[in-house]
Design a protein around this motif. Structure first.
Motif, PDB file in Angstrom:
ATOM      1  N   LEU A  70       0.832  -1.199   0.000  1.00  0.00           N
ATOM      2  CA  LEU A  70       0.000   0.000   0.000  1.00  0.00           C
ATOM      3  C   LEU A  70       0.863   1.244   0.000  1.00  0.00           C
ATOM      4  N   VAL A  71       0.502   2.202  -0.835  1.00  0.00           N
ATOM      5  CA  VAL A  71       1.027   3.560  -0.720  1.00  0.00           C
ATOM      6  C   VAL A  71       0.031   4.363   0.098  1.00  0.00           C
ATOM      7  N   ALA A  72       0.502   4.900   1.226  1.00  0.00           N
ATOM      8  CA  ALA A  72      -0.334   5.736   2.086  1.00  0.00           C
ATOM      9  C   ALA A  72       0.103   7.182   1.920  1.00  0.00           C
ATOM     10  N   ILE A 116      -0.205  -1.948  -6.838  1.00  0.00           N
ATOM     11  CA  ILE A 116      -0.050  -1.502  -5.456  1.00  0.00           C
ATOM     12  C   ILE A 116      -1.297  -0.723  -5.063  1.00  0.00           C
ATOM     13  N   GLY A 117      -1.791  -0.978  -3.874  1.00  0.00           N
ATOM     14  CA  GLY A 117      -2.933  -0.232  -3.380  1.00  0.00           C
ATOM     15  C   GLY A 117      -2.559   1.213  -3.060  1.00  0.00           C
ATOM     16  N   LEU A 118      -3.545   2.079  -3.061  1.00  0.00           N
ATOM     17  CA  LEU A 118      -3.320   3.500  -2.776  1.00  0.00           C
ATOM     18  C   LEU A 118      -4.440   4.012  -1.890  1.00  0.00           C
ATOM     19  N   LYS A 119      -4.062   4.669  -0.804  1.00  0.00           N
ATOM     20  CA  LYS A 119      -5.057   5.270   0.075  1.00  0.00           C
ATOM     21  C   LYS A 119      -4.577   6.651   0.488  1.00  0.00           C
ATOM     22  N   VAL A 120      -5.469   7.622   0.410  1.00  0.00           N
ATOM     23  CA  VAL A 120      -5.158   8.999   0.775  1.00  0.00           C
ATOM     24  C   VAL A 120      -5.795   9.309   2.122  1.00  0.00           C
ATOM     25  N   LEU A 160       3.372  -4.483   3.103  1.00  0.00           N
ATOM     26  CA  LEU A 160       4.460  -3.583   2.706  1.00  0.00           C
ATOM     27  C   LEU A 160       3.858  -2.192   2.606  1.00  0.00           C
ATOM     28  N   ILE A 161       4.406  -1.251   3.352  1.00  0.00           N
ATOM     29  CA  ILE A 161       3.822   0.098   3.369  1.00  0.00           C
ATOM     30  C   ILE A 161       4.798   1.091   2.755  1.00  0.00           C
TER      31      ILE A 161
END
Length: 341
Positions: A70-72, A116-120, A160-161
């Motif tokens: 994830l991309v945070a 890759i997941g993405l959350k804002v 994985l962050i």
């Protein structure tokens, strides 16, 4: 993970720092043993082999995998932006959050191609913190609460962050944090950020000098964070700590995310061993910060966008490292002759 209500807010953070686990030695041994049997000369995959071992060490998986990266992105607003330290106005903060949601930013494309997941995470993006040239950005309770909020980014089985951020003026804030932590002059830490001209750079220098001067002799990393940092830096520092406790490897992006990492480093020099630094930012102070912490980035593409773009690119490399290690045949599996004695 939550912080208690029984002590000063930063006491909880310090207690977490004192409880950080070390690497999983058995997982490391398992990776090393398998690597010696894979169909390649020893060391032939270079840093990919190191990354597979790092992933095992900090995930606790003898057979390292990345299934839920994830991309945070932590987005917020800074009062110091009103000092003319950026080439863009603060309205861009909300506009970019909407752009992320619409899939139109650079990070959206990199996440899509690398699966890759993405959350804002919207950290009061319409309400700037006070200008750090004149006031503290946060009080202790709000800073600790923001760190705790960042810890929650790991919910949902993330393995994985990748750290990302967005906030007009935050390279100024990051420069102030790093200057306060590591010393030197403001000139060593500032850069052109979003592309300010010489006059804008002079305003940026003055802002960093004023922010650091307000601290006086303060050396406590958490006090430096709350007084000269921002919500996104606090949230990312909290996330780095939580990731260590939950055995989730971390990829640090560029200059601003490194400022968050530097706070953790200042609390415990071993506190970043579960982190990989993705790239060397075009911001001059980033290379200095990495050197101060004894860290080496994976690549230097001259990037300075933020958003987690460098971290997402690095996640693709980490995924490749895991796949080559777990998917490659051994000499015995493939019927290939090994190295002669």
């Amino acid at each position: 993970m939550s912080l208690s209500d029984t002590a000063l807010p930063f006491d909880d953070i310090r207690n977490l720092i004192r409880s950080l686990p070390g690497p999983d030695e058995e997982a490391i041994k398992a990776v090393q043993a398998r690597d010696a049997q894979l169909t390649k000369p020893a060391g032939a995959l270079g840093k990919l082999e190191d990354l597979a071992e790092w992933l095992a060490a900090w995930s606790g998986k003898p057979s390292p995998t990345v299934t839920r990266p994830l991309v945070a992105i932590f987005a917020t607003a800074h009062g110091v932006a009103d000092k003319g330290v950026s080439a863009f106005p603060s309205e861009v903060n909300r506009q970019m959050v909407e752009n992320f949601a619409a899939g139109g930013a650079a990070i959206n494309q990199i996440c899509r191609i690398n699966d890759i997941g993405l959350k804002v995470f919207d950290l009061a993006v319409d309400i700037p913190t006070p200008s750090i040239t004149e006031e503290d950005a946060l009080d202790e309770a709000n800073c600790a609460a923001t760190m705790a909020y960042g810890m929650e980014a790991l919910a949902g089985g993330i393995d994985l962050i990748c750290l990302g951020e967005m906030g007009i003026g935050n390279t100024t804030v990051a420069a102030a944090v790093l200057n306060a932590l590591f010393g030197g002059s403001a000139d060593e830490w500032i850069g052109r950020g979003t592309g300010v001209d010489d006059e804008g750079l002079a305003r940026k220098r003055a802002a960093v000098e004023a922010a650091v001067a307000r601290l006086g002799s303060e050396k406590d990393p958490l006090e430096i964070l709350r007084r000269t940092g921002g919500r996104e830096i606090a949230a990312m520092a909290g996330l780095i700590i939580a990731a260590r406790l939950q055995r989730v490897p971390v990829i640090v992006d560029g200059f601003v995310t490194t400022a968050a990492a530097a706070v953790v480093y200042a609390l415990d020099p071993d506190g970043l061993d579960h982190c990989v630094f993705s790239h060397v930012s075009a911001e001059a102070g980033h290379k200095t910060a990495l050197a101060k912490m004894g860290k080496t980035a994976l690549f230097d593409f001259g990037m300075r966008l933020g958003e987690g773009t460098g971290a997402a690119l690095a996640a693709g490399i980490v995924k490749a490292a895991a796949e080559t290690h777990t998917g490659m045949a051994t000499f015995a599996d493939a019927g290939v002759s090994g190295k002669e004695a």
